[in-house]
Design a protein around this motif. Sequence first.
Motif, PDB file in Angstrom:
ATOM      1  N   VAL A 240       0.830  -1.204   0.000  1.00  0.00           N
ATOM      2  CA  VAL A 240       0.000   0.000   0.000  1.00  0.00           C
ATOM      3  C   VAL A 240       0.868   1.260   0.000  1.00  0.00           C
ATOM      4  N   ILE A 241       1.929   1.275   0.802  1.00  0.00           N
ATOM      5  CA  ILE A 241       2.783   2.470   0.899  1.00  0.00           C
ATOM      6  C   ILE A 241       3.498   2.731  -0.424  1.00  0.00           C
ATOM      7  N   ILE A 242       4.046   1.671  -1.041  1.00  0.00           N
ATOM      8  CA  ILE A 242       4.760   1.863  -2.300  1.00  0.00           C
ATOM      9  C   ILE A 242       3.803   2.316  -3.401  1.00  0.00           C
ATOM     10  N   VAL A 243       2.601   1.750  -3.439  1.00  0.00           N
ATOM     11  CA  VAL A 243       1.601   2.194  -4.416  1.00  0.00           C
ATOM     12  C   VAL A 243       1.325   3.685  -4.259  1.00  0.00           C
ATOM     13  N   ASP A 244       1.301   4.156  -3.029  1.00  0.00           N
ATOM     14  CA  ASP A 244       1.007   5.574  -2.783  1.00  0.00           C
ATOM     15  C   ASP A 244       2.184   6.474  -3.141  1.00  0.00           C
ATOM     16  N   LEU A 245       3.414   6.019  -2.905  1.00  0.00           N
ATOM     17  CA  LEU A 245       4.580   6.906  -3.033  1.00  0.00           C
ATOM     18  C   LEU A 245       5.239   6.868  -4.400  1.00  0.00           C
ATOM     19  N   VAL A 246       5.186   5.728  -5.097  1.00  0.00           N
ATOM     20  CA  VAL A 246       5.874   5.594  -6.384  1.00  0.00           C
ATOM     21  C   VAL A 246       4.912   5.975  -7.505  1.00  0.00           C
ATOM     22  N   ARG A 247       5.203   7.115  -8.166  1.00  0.00           N
ATOM     23  CA  ARG A 247       4.305   7.625  -9.203  1.00  0.00           C
ATOM     24  C   ARG A 247       5.011   7.883 -10.527  1.00  0.00           C
ATOM     25  N   SER A 248       6.335   7.835 -10.556  1.00  0.00           N
ATOM     26  CA  SER A 248       7.074   8.057 -11.796  1.00  0.00           C
ATOM     27  C   SER A 248       8.289   7.138 -11.812  1.00  0.00           C
ATOM     28  N   THR A 249       8.920   7.057 -12.987  1.00  0.00           N
ATOM     29  CA  THR A 249      10.107   6.221 -13.116  1.00  0.00           C
ATOM     30  C   THR A 249      11.230   6.703 -12.207  1.00  0.00           C
ATOM     31  N   ARG A 250      11.286   8.002 -11.947  1.00  0.00           N
ATOM     32  CA  ARG A 250      12.316   8.506 -11.044  1.00  0.00           C
ATOM     33  C   ARG A 250      12.066   8.041  -9.616  1.00  0.00           C
ATOM     34  N   ASP A 251      10.803   7.988  -9.195  1.00  0.00           N
ATOM     35  CA  ASP A 251      10.493   7.404  -7.893  1.00  0.00           C
ATOM     36  C   ASP A 251      10.919   5.937  -7.862  1.00  0.00           C
ATOM     37  N   ALA A 252      10.609   5.221  -8.949  1.00  0.00           N
ATOM     38  CA  ALA A 252      10.971   3.806  -9.020  1.00  0.00           C
ATOM     39  C   ALA A 252      12.486   3.616  -8.974  1.00  0.00           C
ATOM     40  N   ALA A 253      13.228   4.509  -9.651  1.00  0.00           N
ATOM     41  CA  ALA A 253      14.688   4.422  -9.628  1.00  0.00           C
ATOM     42  C   ALA A 253      15.224   4.626  -8.221  1.00  0.00           C
ATOM     43  N   ALA A 254      14.627   5.579  -7.493  1.00  0.00           N
ATOM     44  CA  ALA A 254      15.057   5.823  -6.113  1.00  0.00           C
ATOM     45  C   ALA A 254      14.801   4.603  -5.231  1.00  0.00           C
ATOM     46  N   LEU A 255      13.713   3.897  -5.492  1.00  0.00           N
ATOM     47  CA  LEU A 255      13.405   2.685  -4.724  1.00  0.00           C
ATOM     48  C   LEU A 255      14.343   1.540  -5.106  1.00  0.00           C
ATOM     49  N   LEU A 256      14.645   1.426  -6.400  1.00  0.00           N
ATOM     50  CA  LEU A 256      15.442   0.299  -6.889  1.00  0.00           C
ATOM     51  C   LEU A 256      16.941   0.499  -6.712  1.00  0.00           C
ATOM     52  N   GLY A 257      17.389   1.745  -6.543  1.00  0.00           N
ATOM     53  CA  GLY A 257      18.824   1.988  -6.396  1.00  0.00           C
ATOM     54  C   GLY A 257      19.457   1.152  -5.301  1.00  0.00           C
ATOM     55  N   PRO A 258      18.965   1.234  -4.049  1.00  0.00           N
ATOM     56  CA  PRO A 258      19.551   0.406  -2.995  1.00  0.00           C
ATOM     57  C   PRO A 258      19.395  -1.092  -3.253  1.00  0.00           C
ATOM     58  N   VAL A 259      18.318  -1.481  -3.928  1.00  0.00           N
ATOM     59  CA  VAL A 259      18.106  -2.895  -4.241  1.00  0.00           C
ATOM     60  C   VAL A 259      19.194  -3.397  -5.189  1.00  0.00           C
ATOM     61  N   ILE A 260      19.523  -2.587  -6.202  1.00  0.00           N
ATOM     62  CA  ILE A 260      20.571  -2.976  -7.151  1.00  0.00           C
ATOM     63  C   ILE A 260      21.938  -3.002  -6.473  1.00  0.00           C
ATOM     64  N   VAL A 261      22.177  -2.032  -5.574  1.00  0.00           N
ATOM     65  CA  VAL A 261      23.432  -2.050  -4.814  1.00  0.00           C
ATOM     66  C   VAL A 261      23.503  -3.307  -3.954  1.00  0.00           C
ATOM     67  N   GLY A 262      22.410  -3.630  -3.256  1.00  0.00           N
ATOM     68  CA  GLY A 262      22.382  -4.851  -2.451  1.00  0.00           C
ATOM     69  C   GLY A 262      22.548  -6.097  -3.308  1.00  0.00           C
ATOM     70  N   GLY A 263      21.918  -6.107  -4.503  1.00  0.00           N
ATOM     71  CA  GLY A 263      22.069  -7.252  -5.396  1.00  0.00           C
ATOM     72  C   GLY A 263      23.492  -7.423  -5.869  1.00  0.00           C
ATOM     73  N   SER A 264      24.195  -6.302  -6.112  1.00  0.00           N
ATOM     74  CA  SER A 264      25.600  -6.411  -6.525  1.00  0.00           C
ATOM     75  C   SER A 264      26.468  -6.932  -5.383  1.00  0.00           C
ATOM     76  N   LEU A 265      26.145  -6.558  -4.141  1.00  0.00           N
ATOM     77  CA  LEU A 265      26.877  -7.110  -2.996  1.00  0.00           C
ATOM     78  C   LEU A 265      26.692  -8.626  -2.914  1.00  0.00           C
ATOM     79  N   MET A 266      25.461  -9.081  -3.175  1.00  0.00           N
ATOM     80  CA  MET A 266      25.232 -10.527  -3.216  1.00  0.00           C
ATOM     81  C   MET A 266      26.015 -11.160  -4.363  1.00  0.00           C
ATOM     82  N   GLY A 267      26.157 -10.415  -5.476  1.00  0.00           N
ATOM     83  CA  GLY A 267      26.941 -10.919  -6.588  1.00  0.00           C
ATOM     84  C   GLY A 267      28.400 -11.123  -6.205  1.00  0.00           C
ATOM     85  N   PHE A 268      28.987 -10.149  -5.514  1.00  0.00           N
ATOM     86  CA  PHE A 268      30.363 -10.300  -5.031  1.00  0.00           C
ATOM     87  C   PHE A 268      30.470 -11.477  -4.058  1.00  0.00           C
TER      88      PHE A 268
END
Length: 541
Positions: A240-268
């Motif tokens: 519910v919170i993400i549906v309310d806060l994410v309204r553009s691709t830039r919002d989505a990028a801000a949400l996914l940035g830490p996820v991609i960083v965390g995913g790269s750490l798992m890659g290492f």
Amino acid sequence: MAHIPLKGIWATSLPGRLVNFVMDTWEQSVTGRLLARAGAASGRVFAGSFAGRAWYSDWPEPLHLRESRTGQILAGLNNGFARLGHRIGPWLNDVWETSILAGTGRRLAATAQPFVGSSVLLQAYTGYAADVVLAPDESGRRPTSPLVYLLGTLLGLLPVIPSTFSPSPTILMILGVWGVALLWLADRLMTGNFRWRGSAAFVPLGFLLMIATTATVQSITPSISVLNLIMWFTAALLFVIIVDLVRSTRDAAALLGPVIVGGSLMGFWAIYQLIHPPVIDESWTDPTTSGTLVRVFASMGNPNYLAEYMALYLPVGIALWLQNQKRQIELALPLGLMALALLVTWSRGGWLALIIALGVFVLLRFRRWAILGVPAGLGLLVLAPASILQRLASAFTLQDSSNLYRVNVWRGVSAMLGKFWVLGTGPGAEVFAKGYEEFMLPLARAAHAHNTYLQVFAELGIFGIVAVLWTLLVLIRRTFTVGSSPRRPLLIAAVPAALFGILFHGMVEYIWYNPKLLFAFWAVAALGVGLALGDREDAKA
């Protein structure tokens, strides 16, 4: 769609010119034109059919929902919340502005601001949101809420923590999501914004939570089911919170940035485990069909969980890469690490999930390239190492012990449903395991059903599986129909693609067994719904 710098290099290269020649020739051929017309005619027939009208329309209709008893109750609650906000909002805002926490936050922000533009790490952590090119029908007028970055931190960094740590990442996620929810509500009170973004998915999701609550009451082990019910409510709140806060691709990028960083750490981490193989469960490989494999799992505890995590986030990460023309090189490295981690899990279901997800994504937004799917697939089969081909082939034979084991588990669970078909055993894999013991076949002991749909049926009964399927249908339908338009953000199309892939994997695994995956799944689903709602609002503006 965003202009891609690498596209110019591809278009002028010999392979690029050859591929474009083949596609142009196909499109201009009689066969190509006939198939295109047949596809368009089939689409029109489907759109006019009962199934098509159901697929392309919201159900329940927003107007019907507002006029229903449930809608009236929700409207009354919102009016009460608004009155409360008008009374205490100004006071709460004064308290916040004069608090030590707010003052410290402002000083830290002022100190960090000069480094944000120059620090590669900080820019990566924010998903290079400022450089994202918006889709034609997308508006970026509204600034990204700081809560989006906070949610991204929870989703991106907590999964890197092994589940054996204390406090566990699950506890930290639950506390973090509910803490963000309090900040979210406080922000509403202080700003006086009482317009809530609603989705048709909220109705089946609410029904699912109601069924899960009922199943908890009659659970064979209520104390365990309560803990799992809390996780489900937390995942729904996150949605519910993400549906309310994410309204553009830039919002989505801000949400996914830490996820991609965390995913790269798992890659290492996965690379480290390749060099220094960990002790693994002997049941993870069958020496007769797969030989001796080094299967990595990073912080997820199991190779299949790591594969599911990467297969879920890679499609949306690739879509973000395509929409960020300035940062494709920088984004390619962490996405490559995530893809490598998926590869060396040796998870056949994870590989197929990503292949299906990318296939759906191409069909939704790059139909012109779909003609190359067959030759590209054949080319990969020819070039792929024998070990990968052997591993893939073992997915389709009962000579592999893990496949035979799953079949025996499914037989036991099917027999189990005869007793627990109404309301199930109660939420929780531990509760399921207790009920399963009575019907377990020899050598088929299992912590879960190794099938998401059987697992939900066994835990929540017939009403629970109906609620889950209804919710998934609504989630995929809206993002699928909106994301297929070339004027919409690529990320919207990537969400149903990712969900299709992971739900395919769900036929041989319980994809919500690991809480990290439960929260990741509903975060990705919410990302798509939020973008679709943002698109709808922009179209009305």
